[in-house]
Design an enzyme around this catalytic site. Structure first.
Site, PDB file in Angstrom:
ATOM      1  N   ASN A  48       7.902   2.440 -11.473  1.00  0.00           N
ATOM      2  CA  ASN A  48       8.217   1.278 -10.636  1.00  0.00           C
ATOM      3  C   ASN A  48       9.160   0.301 -11.341  1.00  0.00           C
ATOM      4  O   ASN A  48       9.320  -0.831 -10.911  1.00  0.00           O
ATOM      5  CB  ASN A  48       6.927   0.543 -10.262  1.00  0.00           C
ATOM      6  CG  ASN A  48       5.979   1.420  -9.468  1.00  0.00           C
ATOM      7  OD1 ASN A  48       6.399   2.129  -8.561  1.00  0.00           O
ATOM      8  ND2 ASN A  48       4.711   1.389  -9.836  1.00  0.00           N
ATOM      9  N   HIS A 134      -2.264  -3.350   0.154  1.00  0.00           N
ATOM     10  CA  HIS A 134      -2.792  -2.906  -1.141  1.00  0.00           C
ATOM     11  C   HIS A 134      -4.279  -3.245  -1.307  1.00  0.00           C
ATOM     12  O   HIS A 134      -4.754  -4.267  -0.807  1.00  0.00           O
ATOM     13  CB  HIS A 134      -1.992  -3.613  -2.239  1.00  0.00           C
ATOM     14  CG  HIS A 134      -2.152  -3.025  -3.599  1.00  0.00           C
ATOM     15  ND1 HIS A 134      -3.088  -3.492  -4.488  1.00  0.00           N
ATOM     16  CD2 HIS A 134      -1.501  -2.017  -4.215  1.00  0.00           C
ATOM     17  CE1 HIS A 134      -2.994  -2.798  -5.612  1.00  0.00           C
ATOM     18  NE2 HIS A 134      -2.033  -1.897  -5.477  1.00  0.00           N
ATOM     19  N   GLU A 178       2.644  -6.712   3.091  1.00  0.00           N
ATOM     20  CA  GLU A 178       3.526  -6.477   1.947  1.00  0.00           C
ATOM     21  C   GLU A 178       4.950  -6.543   2.472  1.00  0.00           C
ATOM     22  O   GLU A 178       5.202  -6.114   3.595  1.00  0.00           O
ATOM     23  CB  GLU A 178       3.260  -5.094   1.336  1.00  0.00           C
ATOM     24  CG  GLU A 178       1.903  -4.996   0.696  1.00  0.00           C
ATOM     25  CD  GLU A 178       1.593  -3.590   0.154  1.00  0.00           C
ATOM     26  OE1 GLU A 178       2.523  -2.859  -0.218  1.00  0.00           O
ATOM     27  OE2 GLU A 178       0.406  -3.257   0.108  1.00  0.00           O
ATOM     28  N   SER A 182       4.072  -0.103  -0.526  1.00  0.00           N
ATOM     29  CA  SER A 182       4.152   0.587  -1.818  1.00  0.00           C
ATOM     30  C   SER A 182       4.160   2.104  -1.713  1.00  0.00           C
ATOM     31  O   SER A 182       4.691   2.776  -2.585  1.00  0.00           O
ATOM     32  CB  SER A 182       3.000   0.140  -2.714  1.00  0.00           C
ATOM     33  OG  SER A 182       1.764   0.401  -2.089  1.00  0.00           O
ATOM     34  N   ASP A 207       3.044  -9.954  -0.063  1.00  0.00           N
ATOM     35  CA  ASP A 207       3.053  -9.402  -1.418  1.00  0.00           C
ATOM     36  C   ASP A 207       4.376  -8.673  -1.616  1.00  0.00           C
ATOM     37  O   ASP A 207       4.651  -7.665  -0.965  1.00  0.00           O
ATOM     38  CB  ASP A 207       1.860  -8.442  -1.570  1.00  0.00           C
ATOM     39  CG  ASP A 207       1.782  -7.864  -2.978  1.00  0.00           C
ATOM     40  OD1 ASP A 207       2.761  -7.997  -3.740  1.00  0.00           O
ATOM     41  OD2 ASP A 207       0.744  -7.272  -3.310  1.00  0.00           O
ATOM     42  N   HIS A 210       6.996  -4.674  -4.372  1.00  0.00           N
ATOM     43  CA  HIS A 210       8.048  -3.653  -4.402  1.00  0.00           C
ATOM     44  C   HIS A 210       9.349  -4.123  -3.759  1.00  0.00           C
ATOM     45  O   HIS A 210      10.273  -3.326  -3.587  1.00  0.00           O
ATOM     46  CB  HIS A 210       7.557  -2.375  -3.714  1.00  0.00           C
ATOM     47  CG  HIS A 210       6.395  -1.767  -4.418  1.00  0.00           C
ATOM     48  ND1 HIS A 210       6.530  -0.974  -5.523  1.00  0.00           N
ATOM     49  CD2 HIS A 210       5.060  -1.901  -4.221  1.00  0.00           C
ATOM     50  CE1 HIS A 210       5.334  -0.604  -5.953  1.00  0.00           C
ATOM     51  NE2 HIS A 210       4.429  -1.161  -5.189  1.00  0.00           N
ATOM     52  N   LYS A 232       6.413  -4.394 -12.165  1.00  0.00           N
ATOM     53  CA  LYS A 232       7.234  -3.361 -11.530  1.00  0.00           C
ATOM     54  C   LYS A 232       8.710  -3.652 -11.770  1.00  0.00           C
ATOM     55  O   LYS A 232       9.205  -3.374 -12.844  1.00  0.00           O
ATOM     56  CB  LYS A 232       6.839  -3.239 -10.071  1.00  0.00           C
ATOM     57  CG  LYS A 232       5.477  -2.538  -9.997  1.00  0.00           C
ATOM     58  CD  LYS A 232       4.726  -2.674  -8.726  1.00  0.00           C
ATOM     59  CE  LYS A 232       3.387  -1.970  -8.901  1.00  0.00           C
ATOM     60  NZ  LYS A 232       2.400  -2.382  -7.935  1.00  0.00           N
TER      61      LYS A 232
HETATM   62  C1  LIG Z   1       1.065  -2.673  -7.921  1.00  0.00           C
HETATM   63  C2  LIG Z   1       0.713  -3.567  -6.829  1.00  0.00           C
HETATM   64  C3  LIG Z   1      -0.133  -4.658  -7.055  1.00  0.00           C
HETATM   65  C4  LIG Z   1      -0.806  -4.887  -8.370  1.00  0.00           C
HETATM   66  O1  LIG Z   1       0.068  -5.403  -9.309  1.00  0.00           O
HETATM   67  P1  LIG Z   1      -0.271  -5.214 -10.865  1.00  0.00           P
HETATM   68  O2  LIG Z   1       0.591  -6.212 -11.537  1.00  0.00           O
HETATM   69  O3  LIG Z   1       0.064  -3.799 -11.196  1.00  0.00           O
HETATM   70  O4  LIG Z   1      -1.735  -5.497 -11.018  1.00  0.00           O
HETATM   71  C5  LIG Z   1      -0.347  -5.515  -6.010  1.00  0.00           C
HETATM   72  N1  LIG Z   1       0.185  -5.317  -4.790  1.00  0.00           N
HETATM   73  C6  LIG Z   1       0.981  -4.269  -4.545  1.00  0.00           C
HETATM   74  C7  LIG Z   1       1.560  -4.110  -3.185  1.00  0.00           C
HETATM   75  C8  LIG Z   1       1.261  -3.352  -5.545  1.00  0.00           C
HETATM   76  O5  LIG Z   1       2.027  -2.302  -5.288  1.00  0.00           O
END
Ligand SMILES: *Cc1c(COP(=O)(O)O)cnc(C)c1O
Length: 373
Positions: A48, A134, A178, A182, A207, A210, A232
């Site tokens: 990522n 997520h 999101e 993801s 969120d 990505h 990421k």
């Molecule tokens: C990876 C991810 C998270 C968690 O983030 P980390 O920093 O790895 O704990 C939260 N939300 C989404 C959509 C993700 O893909």
């Protein structure tokens, strides 16, 4: 009572039978896109680190200098002695990027989502979440004690139907999504969601784990909370929440995953700050993953990529594992994603693209995928 280990062994056995057992594989990156696994060098399309910032010389140098100067750990939570001066620059940069008044950095994206959602909402409130959000957002919702309802993925009319039916029975309402999903790489209709939130008197939480640097959202809705990760696209570790000054103030006074967890190591903060500086300057680097993803979907005749993530749907878990193993045999690391992470019958390859991939690498991957699916 049966022995603890016997109970657990049975559970693992059941997972194995469902093709859902997971394993840890030793994996070492030797540069931004190559990994060594089981002694074999593989071209990786599963990370990522979209802008290849983990391995960027300036990012590493910033981390190394902070490590040498300030030590390995934060030594306490941010509210005690763990709030290193480096946070100020990092949080300012995040707020600037997100066009918000303020930002608050958490230990991870997981902790950020869980922390903010669980204290924003409570009993008597309604959380309406996209079906595909997520796991950490759902954990936050459950912890909050609010009523949790789900709308069909990216389906505004379904969300509208649910709000029409239920909004009136609750005090506050939060819509969660999101920006870029993801496991599917598709983009949420942020503008439509904002309008829906306005109509039904709801807050909006997105969120951007990505999406950061890849997909720009111009949507403006004052009651928005923007969550994301530094783990990421930013290439390091940590999470953040962006919003108003008062939101930040409230979170650092109430979010348990912030209050009761140690601050990030200073080196991690310094690296993330440098990585964000590079993202703000190097637009070509940021445009590259999506360009390569487009090239890949074009070569395979798939729907055009919307982000750096491209799903190649296989179907059954066992078949997806086989395809992934065949690609590994051919020198590529492309992970199979299976239920319960994705829906039953939609096991897939999740292919991700990095600024450090070349067109020739993408071409080779596309040829290899054609041969094995
Ligand atoms: C990876 C991810 C998270 C968690 O983030 P980390 O920093 O790895 O704990 C939260 N939300 C989404 C959509 C993700 O893909």
């Amino acid at each position: 009572m049966p022995a603890l280990d016997d109970v657990l062994e049975q559970r693992i056995h059941d997972l194995h039978d469902k093709c859902q057992r997971r394993y840890l594989h030793g994996t070492e990156y030797t540069d931004s896109v190559r990994v060594v696994r089981d002694g074999k060098s593989l071209l990786c399309f599963s990370g990522n680190d979209y802008f290849a910032l983990s391995d960027h010389p300036e990012v590493k140098q910033a981390g190394q200098e902070a490590l040498a100067r300030y030590g390995a750990g934060a030594r306490a939570s941010r509210l005690v002695t763990g709030n290193h001066g480096l946070y100020a620059s990092l949080e300012q940069r995040l707020a600037q990027m997100k066009h918000t008044q303020a930002a608050l950095v958490f230990g991870s994206g997981y902790l950020a989502n869980q922390g903010v959602i669980s204290v924003l909402m409570g009993k008597g409130d309604l959380i309406l979440a996209d079906k595909w959000v997520h796991a950490c957002m759902l954990d936050g919702a459950v912890l909050s004690g609010a009523k949790l309802l789900r709308f069909a993925h990216n389906d505004i009319s379904d969300a509208k139907r649910i709000l029409g039916q239920h909004r009136g029975s609750y005090r506050y309402c939060l819509i969660m999504t999101e920006t870029v999903f993801s496991m599917d790489g598709d983009v949420a209709p942020m503008q439509d969601l904002a309008e829906l939130a306005e109509t039904y008197d709801a807050w909006l939480l997105s969120d951007d784990a990505h999406g950061l640097g890849i997909v720009e959202h111009t949507m403006q809705y004052p009651h928005t909370i923007q969550v994301g990760t530094l783990s990421k696209a930013v290439g390091g570790y940590g999470g953040y929440v962006c919003g108003s000054h008062i939101l930040k103030e409230y979170l650092l006074n109430s979010a348990r995953s912030f209050i009761f967890s140690t601050g990030l190591p200073p080196a991690v903060v310094a690296s993330a700050d440098k990585a964000l500086e590079i993202m703000a300057q190097d637009k070509e680097r940021c445009a590259r993953p999506l360009q390569l993803a487009h090239m890949f979907t074009g070569l395979l005749g798939l729907p055009p990529a919307q982000s750096a993530i491209v799903p190649v749907i296989i179907g059954e878990s066992e078949a997806a594992l086989k395809v992934s193993a065949a690609l590994q045999e051919a020198g590529f690391l492309v992970s199979a994603i299976r239920p319960p992470t994705v829906l039953q019958g939609s096991a897939r390859l999740r292919v991700t693209f990095s600024a450090a991939h070349t067109e020739e690498m993408v071409l080779r991957l596309a040829e290899a995928v054609k041969l094995v699916i």
